[in-house]
Design a protein around this motif. Structure first.
Motif, PDB file in Angstrom:
ATOM      1  N   PRO A 158     -20.651  48.335 158.610  1.00  0.00           N
ATOM      2  CA  PRO A 158     -22.079  49.505 159.336  1.00  0.00           C
ATOM      3  C   PRO A 158     -23.546  49.082 159.223  1.00  0.00           C
ATOM      4  CG  PRO A 158     -20.814  50.791 157.923  1.00  0.00           C
ATOM      5  CD  PRO A 158     -20.222  49.481 157.310  1.00  0.00           C
ATOM      6  N   ASP A 159     -23.899  48.346 158.225  1.00  0.00           N
ATOM      7  CA  ASP A 159     -25.579  48.270 158.066  1.00  0.00           C
ATOM      8  C   ASP A 159     -25.519  46.749 158.180  1.00  0.00           C
ATOM      9  OD1 ASP A 159     -25.753  49.904 155.893  1.00  0.00           O
ATOM     10  OD2 ASP A 159     -24.993  48.835 154.484  1.00  0.00           O
ATOM     11  N   LEU A 160     -24.756  45.404 159.389  1.00  0.00           N
ATOM     12  CA  LEU A 160     -25.245  44.482 159.780  1.00  0.00           C
ATOM     13  C   LEU A 160     -25.129  44.781 161.517  1.00  0.00           C
ATOM     14  CD1 LEU A 160     -22.337  42.451 158.473  1.00  0.00           C
ATOM     15  CD2 LEU A 160     -24.826  42.472 157.962  1.00  0.00           C
ATOM     16  N   ILE A 161     -26.573  43.958 161.744  1.00  0.00           N
ATOM     17  CA  ILE A 161     -26.499  44.200 163.271  1.00  0.00           C
ATOM     18  C   ILE A 161     -26.874  43.130 163.756  1.00  0.00           C
ATOM     19  CG2 ILE A 161     -28.993  44.883 165.011  1.00  0.00           C
ATOM     20  CD1 ILE A 161     -27.587  47.653 163.101  1.00  0.00           C
ATOM     21  N   ILE A 162     -26.282  42.795 165.342  1.00  0.00           N
ATOM     22  CA  ILE A 162     -26.262  42.071 165.878  1.00  0.00           C
ATOM     23  C   ILE A 162     -27.744  41.440 165.920  1.00  0.00           C
ATOM     24  CG2 ILE A 162     -25.674  40.297 167.748  1.00  0.00           C
ATOM     25  CD1 ILE A 162     -22.960  42.186 167.283  1.00  0.00           C
ATOM     26  N   SER A 163     -28.619  40.670 166.306  1.00  0.00           N
ATOM     27  CA  SER A 163     -30.056  39.901 167.216  1.00  0.00           C
ATOM     28  C   SER A 163     -30.140  39.877 168.223  1.00  0.00           C
ATOM     29  CB  SER A 163     -30.258  39.723 165.634  1.00  0.00           C
ATOM     30  OG  SER A 163     -30.093  38.333 165.717  1.00  0.00           O
ATOM     31  N   THR A 164     -28.962  39.156 168.092  1.00  0.00           N
ATOM     32  CA  THR A 164     -29.360  38.391 169.965  1.00  0.00           C
ATOM     33  C   THR A 164     -27.418  38.729 170.875  1.00  0.00           C
ATOM     34  OG1 THR A 164     -28.085  36.208 169.394  1.00  0.00           O
ATOM     35  CG2 THR A 164     -30.906  36.660 169.031  1.00  0.00           C
ATOM     36  N   GLY A 165     -27.674  37.886 172.359  1.00  0.00           N
ATOM     37  CA  GLY A 165     -27.031  38.105 173.281  1.00  0.00           C
ATOM     38  C   GLY A 165     -26.308  39.818 173.445  1.00  0.00           C
ATOM     39  N   LYS A 166     -25.723  39.795 173.981  1.00  0.00           N
ATOM     40  CA  LYS A 166     -25.054  40.561 174.833  1.00  0.00           C
ATOM     41  C   LYS A 166     -24.667  41.883 174.185  1.00  0.00           C
ATOM     42  CE  LYS A 166     -20.443  40.666 175.884  1.00  0.00           C
ATOM     43  NZ  LYS A 166     -19.221  40.552 176.811  1.00  0.00           N
ATOM     44  N   ARG A 167     -24.514  41.756 172.559  1.00  0.00           N
ATOM     45  CA  ARG A 167     -24.297  42.925 171.591  1.00  0.00           C
ATOM     46  C   ARG A 167     -25.594  43.087 170.847  1.00  0.00           C
ATOM     47  NH1 ARG A 167     -20.080  45.610 171.017  1.00  0.00           N
ATOM     48  NH2 ARG A 167     -20.205  45.342 168.770  1.00  0.00           N
ATOM     49  N   LYS A 168     -26.309  42.706 171.577  1.00  0.00           N
ATOM     50  CA  LYS A 168     -27.325  42.600 170.781  1.00  0.00           C
ATOM     51  C   LYS A 168     -28.046  44.461 169.968  1.00  0.00           C
ATOM     52  CE  LYS A 168     -32.361  41.796 170.857  1.00  0.00           C
ATOM     53  NZ  LYS A 168     -33.250  41.161 171.637  1.00  0.00           N
ATOM     54  N   ARG A 169     -28.410  44.534 168.855  1.00  0.00           N
ATOM     55  CA  ARG A 169     -28.207  46.371 168.155  1.00  0.00           C
ATOM     56  C   ARG A 169     -26.997  46.711 168.547  1.00  0.00           C
ATOM     57  NH1 ARG A 169     -33.129  45.067 171.777  1.00  0.00           N
ATOM     58  NH2 ARG A 169     -31.926  46.442 173.422  1.00  0.00           N
ATOM     59  N   HIS A 170     -25.869  45.924 167.981  1.00  0.00           N
ATOM     60  CA  HIS A 170     -24.849  46.513 167.835  1.00  0.00           C
ATOM     61  C   HIS A 170     -24.190  46.101 166.508  1.00  0.00           C
ATOM     62  CE1 HIS A 170     -24.083  47.686 171.975  1.00  0.00           C
ATOM     63  NE2 HIS A 170     -23.682  48.417 171.961  1.00  0.00           N
ATOM     64  N   ASN A 171     -23.074  46.693 166.085  1.00  0.00           N
ATOM     65  CA  ASN A 171     -22.831  45.995 164.585  1.00  0.00           C
ATOM     66  C   ASN A 171     -21.380  45.567 164.960  1.00  0.00           C
ATOM     67  OD1 ASN A 171     -22.933  48.923 164.060  1.00  0.00           O
ATOM     68  ND2 ASN A 171     -24.046  48.262 162.486  1.00  0.00           N
ATOM     69  N   PRO A 172     -21.536  44.399 163.863  1.00  0.00           N
ATOM     70  CA  PRO A 172     -20.368  43.552 164.429  1.00  0.00           C
ATOM     71  C   PRO A 172     -18.935  44.181 164.028  1.00  0.00           C
ATOM     72  CG  PRO A 172     -21.436  42.554 162.674  1.00  0.00           C
ATOM     73  CD  PRO A 172     -22.009  44.013 163.285  1.00  0.00           C
ATOM     74  N   SER A 173     -17.874  43.477 165.090  1.00  0.00           N
ATOM     75  CA  SER A 173     -16.211  43.801 164.884  1.00  0.00           C
ATOM     76  C   SER A 173     -16.245  43.195 163.349  1.00  0.00           C
ATOM     77  CB  SER A 173     -15.894  43.720 165.139  1.00  0.00           C
ATOM     78  OG  SER A 173     -15.641  41.987 165.881  1.00  0.00           O
ATOM     79  N   MET A 174     -15.163  43.588 162.555  1.00  0.00           N
ATOM     80  CA  MET A 174     -14.731  44.103 160.735  1.00  0.00           C
ATOM     81  C   MET A 174     -14.042  42.134 161.339  1.00  0.00           C
ATOM     82  SD  MET A 174     -15.039  46.226 159.689  1.00  0.00           S
ATOM     83  CE  MET A 174     -13.904  45.720 158.205  1.00  0.00           C
ATOM     84  N   ALA A 175     -13.438  42.294 162.931  1.00  0.00           N
ATOM     85  CA  ALA A 175     -12.686  40.702 162.987  1.00  0.00           C
ATOM     86  C   ALA A 175     -13.691  39.668 163.171  1.00  0.00           C
ATOM     87  CB  ALA A 175     -11.594  41.089 164.368  1.00  0.00           C
ATOM     88  N   SER A 176     -15.047  39.791 163.569  1.00  0.00           N
ATOM     89  CA  SER A 176     -16.176  38.847 163.421  1.00  0.00           C
ATOM     90  C   SER A 176     -16.959  38.427 162.224  1.00  0.00           C
ATOM     91  CB  SER A 176     -16.708  39.232 163.812  1.00  0.00           C
ATOM     92  OG  SER A 176     -17.051  39.431 165.602  1.00  0.00           O
ATOM     93  N   ILE A 177     -16.542  39.223 161.587  1.00  0.00           N
ATOM     94  CA  ILE A 177     -16.964  38.963 160.386  1.00  0.00           C
ATOM     95  C   ILE A 177     -16.522  38.088 159.196  1.00  0.00           C
ATOM     96  CG2 ILE A 177     -17.467  40.143 157.666  1.00  0.00           C
ATOM     97  CD1 ILE A 177     -18.353  42.542 159.337  1.00  0.00           C
TER      98      ILE A 177
END
Length: 84
Positions: free
Chosen positions: A20-39
């Protein structure tokens, strides 16, 4: 982002607590949290790079050669580390 995850895992956190503390900084999902699968995928790729650094270096060299218009030469398969 991977360095943040690795650092927090080393200090005793879990992926579920960190996500929940991680934020995507670029791309289509900018300003969203990455999924668990992505991590978990990023952690698995990091583990592969750590286990086989020579393979990662060779892959980067091959990619650079392809970008330069060269065709990388074929290589013999390396023996599995478990069989050594």
């Amino acid at each position: 982002m991977l360095h943040t995850v690795l650092r927090r895992l080393a200090s005793g956190g879990s992926v579920e607590q960190i996500q929940p503390d991680l934020i995507i900084s670029t791309g289509k999902r900018k300003r969203h949290n990455p999924s668990m699968a992505s991590i978990y995928r990023a952690l698995a790729e990091h583990a592969k790079r750590e286990a086989y650094p020579e393979a990662a270096e060779q892959a980067h060299a091959d990619f650079a050669a392809l970008q330069g218009g060269e065709v990388p030469r074929p290589r013999l398969a390396l023996p599995n580390r478990a069989s050594l």
